[in-house]
Write a protein that holds these residues in place. Structure first.
Motif, PDB file in Angstrom:
ATOM      1  N   LEU A  44      56.280 -39.069 -38.407  1.00  0.00           N
ATOM      2  CA  LEU A  44      56.297 -38.664 -39.817  1.00  0.00           C
ATOM      3  C   LEU A  44      55.020 -37.921 -40.191  1.00  0.00           C
ATOM      4  CD1 LEU A  44      57.888 -41.805 -41.522  1.00  0.00           C
ATOM      5  CD2 LEU A  44      58.986 -39.610 -41.036  1.00  0.00           C
ATOM      6  N   ALA A  45      53.887 -38.314 -39.606  1.00  0.00           N
ATOM      7  CA  ALA A  45      52.621 -37.653 -39.903  1.00  0.00           C
ATOM      8  C   ALA A  45      52.597 -36.217 -39.380  1.00  0.00           C
ATOM      9  CB  ALA A  45      51.460 -38.445 -39.312  1.00  0.00           C
ATOM     10  N   GLU A  46      53.360 -35.942 -38.313  1.00  0.00           N
ATOM     11  CA  GLU A  46      53.427 -34.588 -37.757  1.00  0.00           C
ATOM     12  C   GLU A  46      54.303 -33.665 -38.608  1.00  0.00           C
ATOM     13  OE1 GLU A  46      54.773 -35.165 -33.757  1.00  0.00           O
ATOM     14  OE2 GLU A  46      52.880 -36.076 -33.130  1.00  0.00           O
ATOM     15  N   ALA A  47      55.159 -34.234 -39.463  1.00  0.00           N
ATOM     16  CA  ALA A  47      56.020 -33.428 -40.333  1.00  0.00           C
ATOM     17  C   ALA A  47      55.162 -32.818 -41.445  1.00  0.00           C
ATOM     18  CB  ALA A  47      57.123 -34.298 -40.931  1.00  0.00           C
ATOM     19  N   ASN A  48      55.629 -31.689 -41.987  1.00  0.00           N
ATOM     20  CA  ASN A  48      54.914 -31.077 -43.104  1.00  0.00           C
ATOM     21  C   ASN A  48      54.760 -32.093 -44.222  1.00  0.00           C
ATOM     22  OD1 ASN A  48      54.722 -28.605 -41.837  1.00  0.00           O
ATOM     23  ND2 ASN A  48      56.553 -27.777 -42.814  1.00  0.00           N
ATOM     24  N   GLN A  49      53.578 -32.144 -44.804  1.00  0.00           N
ATOM     25  CA  GLN A  49      53.282 -33.069 -45.891  1.00  0.00           C
ATOM     26  C   GLN A  49      53.231 -32.303 -47.205  1.00  0.00           C
ATOM     27  OE1 GLN A  49      52.869 -36.475 -45.307  1.00  0.00           O
ATOM     28  NE2 GLN A  49      53.441 -36.009 -43.206  1.00  0.00           N
ATOM     29  N   PRO A  50      53.573 -32.878 -48.306  1.00  0.00           N
ATOM     30  CA  PRO A  50      54.077 -34.234 -48.457  1.00  0.00           C
ATOM     31  C   PRO A  50      55.502 -34.352 -47.925  1.00  0.00           C
ATOM     32  CG  PRO A  50      54.100 -33.130 -50.583  1.00  0.00           C
ATOM     33  CD  PRO A  50      53.466 -32.186 -49.607  1.00  0.00           C
ATOM     34  N   LEU A  51      55.870 -35.572 -47.548  1.00  0.00           N
ATOM     35  CA  LEU A  51      57.208 -35.807 -47.009  1.00  0.00           C
ATOM     36  C   LEU A  51      58.272 -35.522 -48.054  1.00  0.00           C
ATOM     37  CD1 LEU A  51      56.405 -39.008 -44.992  1.00  0.00           C
ATOM     38  CD2 LEU A  51      57.074 -36.798 -44.052  1.00  0.00           C
ATOM     39  N   VAL A  52      58.037 -35.929 -49.283  1.00  0.00           N
ATOM     40  CA  VAL A  52      58.888 -35.554 -50.418  1.00  0.00           C
ATOM     41  C   VAL A  52      57.971 -35.185 -51.567  1.00  0.00           C
ATOM     42  CG1 VAL A  52      61.039 -36.758 -49.882  1.00  0.00           C
ATOM     43  CG2 VAL A  52      59.221 -37.995 -50.991  1.00  0.00           C
ATOM     44  N   ASP A  53      58.432 -34.243 -52.361  1.00  0.00           N
ATOM     45  CA  ASP A  53      57.619 -33.678 -53.428  1.00  0.00           C
ATOM     46  C   ASP A  53      58.571 -33.351 -54.562  1.00  0.00           C
ATOM     47  OD1 ASP A  53      55.811 -32.281 -54.971  1.00  0.00           O
ATOM     48  OD2 ASP A  53      55.374 -30.763 -53.462  1.00  0.00           O
ATOM     49  N   VAL A  54      58.470 -34.052 -55.684  1.00  0.00           N
ATOM     50  CA  VAL A  54      59.389 -33.806 -56.793  1.00  0.00           C
ATOM     51  C   VAL A  54      58.624 -33.514 -58.065  1.00  0.00           C
ATOM     52  CG1 VAL A  54      61.261 -35.227 -55.865  1.00  0.00           C
ATOM     53  CG2 VAL A  54      59.602 -36.252 -57.418  1.00  0.00           C
ATOM     54  N   LEU A  62      55.407 -26.741 -69.438  1.00  0.00           N
ATOM     55  CA  LEU A  62      55.137 -26.944 -70.849  1.00  0.00           C
ATOM     56  C   LEU A  62      53.686 -27.332 -71.074  1.00  0.00           C
ATOM     57  CD1 LEU A  62      57.616 -26.586 -72.623  1.00  0.00           C
ATOM     58  CD2 LEU A  62      57.564 -29.020 -73.063  1.00  0.00           C
ATOM     59  N   SER A  63      53.152 -28.236 -70.266  1.00  0.00           N
ATOM     60  CA  SER A  63      51.782 -28.691 -70.478  1.00  0.00           C
ATOM     61  C   SER A  63      50.782 -27.571 -70.205  1.00  0.00           C
ATOM     62  CB  SER A  63      51.472 -29.912 -69.609  1.00  0.00           C
ATOM     63  OG  SER A  63      51.496 -29.587 -68.255  1.00  0.00           O
ATOM     64  N   LEU A  64      51.060 -26.726 -69.241  1.00  0.00           N
ATOM     65  CA  LEU A  64      50.153 -25.627 -68.956  1.00  0.00           C
ATOM     66  C   LEU A  64      50.206 -24.581 -70.060  1.00  0.00           C
ATOM     67  CD1 LEU A  64      50.660 -25.167 -65.119  1.00  0.00           C
ATOM     68  CD2 LEU A  64      48.711 -26.179 -66.287  1.00  0.00           C
ATOM     69  N   ALA A  65      51.401 -24.311 -70.604  1.00  0.00           N
ATOM     70  CA  ALA A  65      51.554 -23.324 -71.656  1.00  0.00           C
ATOM     71  C   ALA A  65      50.980 -23.823 -72.980  1.00  0.00           C
ATOM     72  CB  ALA A  65      53.031 -22.966 -71.834  1.00  0.00           C
ATOM     73  N   ALA A  66      50.918 -25.127 -73.172  1.00  0.00           N
ATOM     74  CA  ALA A  66      50.494 -25.685 -74.455  1.00  0.00           C
ATOM     75  C   ALA A  66      48.982 -25.854 -74.545  1.00  0.00           C
ATOM     76  CB  ALA A  66      51.175 -27.032 -74.670  1.00  0.00           C
ATOM     77  N   GLY A  67      48.232 -25.295 -73.680  1.00  0.00           N
ATOM     78  CA  GLY A  67      46.791 -25.401 -73.832  1.00  0.00           C
ATOM     79  C   GLY A  67      46.046 -25.556 -72.526  1.00  0.00           C
ATOM     80  N   GLY A  68      46.700 -25.340 -71.430  1.00  0.00           N
ATOM     81  CA  GLY A  68      46.020 -25.364 -70.153  1.00  0.00           C
ATOM     82  C   GLY A  68      45.676 -26.753 -69.647  1.00  0.00           C
ATOM     83  N   CYS A  69      46.382 -27.775 -70.082  1.00  0.00           N
ATOM     84  CA  CYS A  69      46.134 -29.129 -69.579  1.00  0.00           C
ATOM     85  C   CYS A  69      46.407 -29.178 -68.086  1.00  0.00           C
ATOM     86  CB  CYS A  69      47.046 -30.140 -70.277  1.00  0.00           C
ATOM     87  SG  CYS A  69      46.815 -30.193 -72.048  1.00  0.00           S
ATOM     88  N   GLN A  70      45.711 -30.069 -67.412  1.00  0.00           N
ATOM     89  CA  GLN A  70      45.941 -30.242 -65.986  1.00  0.00           C
ATOM     90  C   GLN A  70      47.271 -30.959 -65.761  1.00  0.00           C
ATOM     91  OE1 GLN A  70      44.065 -29.135 -63.391  1.00  0.00           O
ATOM     92  NE2 GLN A  70      42.995 -28.011 -64.984  1.00  0.00           N
ATOM     93  N   PRO A  71      48.042 -30.535 -64.766  1.00  0.00           N
ATOM     94  CA  PRO A  71      49.297 -31.231 -64.474  1.00  0.00           C
ATOM     95  C   PRO A  71      49.032 -32.635 -63.961  1.00  0.00           C
ATOM     96  CG  PRO A  71      48.802 -29.636 -62.773  1.00  0.00           C
ATOM     97  CD  PRO A  71      47.786 -29.430 -63.859  1.00  0.00           C
ATOM     98  N   VAL A  72      49.952 -33.524 -64.273  1.00  0.00           N
ATOM     99  CA  VAL A  72      49.844 -34.897 -63.784  1.00  0.00           C
ATOM    100  C   VAL A  72      50.476 -34.949 -62.402  1.00  0.00           C
ATOM    101  CG1 VAL A  72      50.554 -37.285 -64.176  1.00  0.00           C
ATOM    102  CG2 VAL A  72      49.966 -35.806 -66.113  1.00  0.00           C
ATOM    103  N   GLU A  73      49.755 -35.520 -61.458  1.00  0.00           N
ATOM    104  CA  GLU A  73      50.285 -35.660 -60.111  1.00  0.00           C
ATOM    105  C   GLU A  73      49.978 -37.056 -59.612  1.00  0.00           C
ATOM    106  OE1 GLU A  73      49.693 -34.017 -55.579  1.00  0.00           O
ATOM    107  OE2 GLU A  73      48.558 -33.104 -57.180  1.00  0.00           O
ATOM    108  N   HIS A  74      50.970 -37.673 -59.026  1.00  0.00           N
ATOM    109  CA  HIS A  74      50.790 -38.956 -58.370  1.00  0.00           C
ATOM    110  C   HIS A  74      51.076 -38.702 -56.895  1.00  0.00           C
ATOM    111  CE1 HIS A  74      50.832 -40.822 -62.305  1.00  0.00           C
ATOM    112  NE2 HIS A  74      51.927 -40.147 -62.558  1.00  0.00           N
ATOM    113  N   GLU A  75      50.094 -38.889 -56.084  1.00  0.00           N
ATOM    114  CA  GLU A  75      50.278 -38.673 -54.655  1.00  0.00           C
ATOM    115  C   GLU A  75      49.923 -39.979 -53.953  1.00  0.00           C
ATOM    116  OE1 GLU A  75      49.684 -34.760 -52.496  1.00  0.00           O
ATOM    117  OE2 GLU A  75      47.816 -35.831 -52.130  1.00  0.00           O
ATOM    118  N   PHE A  76      50.833 -40.444 -53.115  1.00  0.00           N
ATOM    119  CA  PHE A  76      50.664 -41.730 -52.467  1.00  0.00           C
ATOM    120  C   PHE A  76      50.547 -41.564 -50.956  1.00  0.00           C
ATOM    121  CE2 PHE A  76      53.285 -42.480 -56.273  1.00  0.00           C
ATOM    122  CZ  PHE A  76      52.424 -43.304 -56.976  1.00  0.00           C
TER     123      PHE A  76
END
Length: 152
Positions: free
Chosen positions: A85-95, A15-29
């Motif tokens: 855990l660092a050897e596993a594909n990152q990110p470990l979880v992505d939602v 929705l945010s991309l279609a409504a004007g090209g806003c950047q997606p919000v991402e929180h990566e820890f």
């Protein structure tokens, strides 16, 4: 320091991309771990065969799982868990859900889905992050066996 990542994307990404090209919000820890009670001994950690990294939200004011990732491990120290855990594909979880509030890490001896089989556990609110750094305090032996269902 090894990087263990958890990513949470805005729930309205399309929705945010279609409504004007806003950047997606991402929180990566970047996750790190402590054992404030010093109760995770080598003998206890040797029992852990699988670690799940989980993201929880809320449904009807109760925690529910948005995502779970299971990683097989062999360890005697928390540092060895971090290496695996660092050897596993990152990110470990992505939602794609900005309702994620809690990051949990659980160590199991028999399998990833047995809620009564928690040897190691810890969780923290994503609001506790210091920039991208998120510290998860771990405990061994004092883990709840309450089942956390998947969110509806």
């Amino acid at each position: 320091m090894m990087r263990l990542r958890v990513a949470i994307w805005a729930g309205l990404l399309g929705l945010s991309l279609a409504a004007g090209g806003c950047q997606p919000v991402e929180h990566e820890f970047d996750l790190s771990f402590t054992n404030p009670g010093n109760d995770c001994t080598a003998a206890t950690l040797q029992e852990v065969r699988y670690v799940t990294v989980e993201l929880y939200g809320l449904a009807d004011q109760s925690p529910c799982a948005l995502a779970r990732r299971c990683v097989p491990v062999q360890m005697q120290t928390i540092d060895e868990m971090v290496e695996t855990l660092a050897e596993a594909n990152q990110p470990l979880v992505d939602v794609s859900d900005d309702d994620a509030h809690i990051v949990a890490v659980i160590g199991h001896s028999r399998g990833c889905l047995d809620e009564t089989d928690k040897v190691l556990c810890g969780d923290t609110d994503v609001a506790n992050a210091d920039g991208r750094a998120l510290e998860v305090p771990l405990s061994c032996g004092a883990c709840s066996t309450a089942e956390i269902p998947f969110c509806p």
